[in-house]
Design a protein around this motif. Structure first.
Motif, short mmCIF file in Angstrom:
data_model
loop_
_atom_site.label_atom_id
_atom_site.label_comp_id
_atom_site.label_asym_id
_atom_site.label_seq_id
_atom_site.Cartn_x
_atom_site.Cartn_y
_atom_site.Cartn_z
N UNK A 75 0.87 -1.17 0.00
CA UNK A 75 0.00 0.00 0.00
C UNK A 75 0.91 1.22 0.00
N UNK A 76 0.73 2.11 -0.97
CA UNK A 76 1.54 3.32 -1.06
C UNK A 76 0.89 4.46 -0.30
N UNK A 77 -0.36 4.81 -0.66
CA UNK A 77 -1.09 5.85 0.04
C UNK A 77 -2.53 5.86 -0.44
N UNK A 78 -3.37 6.59 0.29
CA UNK A 78 -4.77 6.70 -0.07
C UNK A 78 -5.22 8.14 0.06
N UNK A 79 -6.25 8.48 -0.74
CA UNK A 79 -6.86 9.80 -0.74
C UNK A 79 -8.31 9.64 -0.33
N UNK A 80 -8.70 10.30 0.75
CA UNK A 80 -10.06 10.19 1.25
C UNK A 80 -10.86 11.39 0.75
#
Length: 90
Positions: free
Chosen positions: A41-46
């Motif tokens: 998992x690199x990153x997430x945008x909520x």
């Protein structure tokens, strides 16, 4: 290794508290540890009703397996063809 963007439809995602987001993150990390180092998992945008996640994985099936084991939706999975940014214009 291929990189993917996953769209997760989660009503009210943008209103989740920091503790709720921490819980989701911990669940994801626990599943990733069980699955091994091939999927990351690199990153997430909520956003308001969705979470967009960037992952590195050998294939789409691994992304779906992670979603299933973690209890997360994976409404759309798209392989990233290339990345551009302002430096691309130079």
């Amino acid at each position: 290794m291929p990189k993917f963007v996953i769209e997760r439809e989660i009503p009210g995602a943008g209103s989740l508290t920091p503790d709720q987001l921490k819980n989701v993150s911990q669940t994801s990390c626990n599943v990733l540890r069980e699955m091994g180092p091939e999927i990351q998992w690199i990153q997430s945008y909520v956003t308001g009703n969705k979470i967009y996640c960037v992952y590195i994985a050998p294939n789409e099936e691994q992304i779906r397996e992670h979603a299933e084991k973690g209890g997360f939706p994976a409404n759309a999975i798209n392989k990233i063809a290339t990345v551009i940014d302002p430096t691309t214009a130079e």
